[in-house]
Design a protein around this motif. Sequence first.
Motif: not given
Length: 543
Positions: A449-452, A492-496, A498-504
Amino acid sequence: MAITSANQLELLQTAEAVAREKMIDPDLVIEAMEDSLARAAKSRYGSEMDIRVKIDRKTGRATFTRVRTVVEEDAVENYQAELTVAQARQYLADPQVGDEIVDEVPPVDLGRIAAQSAKQVILQRVRDAERDRQFEEFKDRKGTIINGMVKREEYGNLIVDIGRGEAILRRNEKIGRESYRPNDRIRAFIKDVRREARGPQVFLSRTDPQFMAELFKMEVPEIYDGIIEIKAVARDPGSRAKIAVISHDSSIDPVGACVGMRGSRVQAVVGELQGEKIDIIPWNEDQATFLVNALQPAEVAKVVIDEEAGKIEVVVPDEQLSLAIGRRGQNVRLASQLTGLDIDILTEAEESSRRQAEFAERTQLFVDALDLDEFFAQLLVAEGFTNLEEVAYVDVDELLSIEGVDEDTAQELQARARDHIEETNRKAMAAARELGVEDSLVEFEGLTPQMIEALARDGIKTLEDFATCADWELAGGWTTVNGQRVKDEGLLEKFDVSLEEAQNLVMTARIHLGWVDPSELEADADAEDDDAEAAANDAEAEA
């Protein structure tokens, strides 16, 4: 100039002389002569005619011919160079479209203007051939050292005679305090060879890091033989340089071999580089160890590497700070070039102060969120807990291992942490709904929810909006601007994330929307694996 028997052999002799002088193929000169004579003949017989000239390579006799091509009945555009199938029957028994009818015509008598024009054509063709030869000769010497002689200086740039041509050493490629006069000998690195309208251009450099690497290769036989390898070079031209070396033979010391007996080898390079001080550093596969070596002569207390951000933090004793940074930041700048990482230098006092600030921040988080006293919150931080999620969902045994925490206390801590997280999630989702987030994004798996809420505040309110995001927009990254690495903050950087997670996440959203076919992704992945395996096999074969 008439092409008579008296001067037929003179054509061949002239071609041979020009070819020897310019060091080009005699056939190229003869072809230029044929072209120039054909142009002169066209001015006599008519420019629309297809006049061709052939010079016999043995006798020098020039044969002038008129060529006409057979074309379709309604395709004739040039009556001087084309004719129909019907017209061609008077010359050929069974003419076909595309056939050529060749008639010999009388040689032309070149007047003064025509002769001058022919001379210009020949000179131009010879110049072009000479330029091609120069380019072919020097393009393969790119990345090597060449000796030359200074011819002249133009606006601070040196024009250098390199034997079969000229090269340019731009003023920004010269070592700062160097000055040259005409006829001075000069040694430089061939940085680039380009084919340009005015001919091939050879660009030299004395400031390029590879110039120093090539000088060491000339002075150190072990480098030339491949026993010692230069892994990295960094230079502040004319002032200081660092070179990292490794030996593939355990019995040979790479630093000692490069220094030479009584420093003879390194001094030869220093002398060529106008006294540039050179630090020879043993290369190490471990990045932290390599960096410690690269920052010599400063002592390093601790190294912290952030591989994702491409940054590295180095902690040095307070009294070593100025030595680690170097005059005008030279030492740390060269170490940064050598390792390819951004380096932040901290003193032990600065690092201690930062750690204390982080400790206090995490302590206050646990005090506020879990309603703990300061001592107990500090105890959690000291045990390595950094956020509420770790407290809420960690195995109970880890909490029980803390001195003074029993099972009831552990369960109460986890209950409070979970309640706080749920309340925070509820508020975040309510805020996101107020901002207009649609169900497609809320129901997408992988986003909290925080990311959204964070995405909604940036205008990303649907799954389609999310699928158009780039991975670095979500996870953050680094951009090089004017030679400086600049941080790009991710949504979403403050939620740790990563670049790989963002790609997925982004790719999953695109698959969910039908924008991407999963089978194509698998095929691409298999192709990449095959390419990687082939590259590895090639490298192994070369080794």
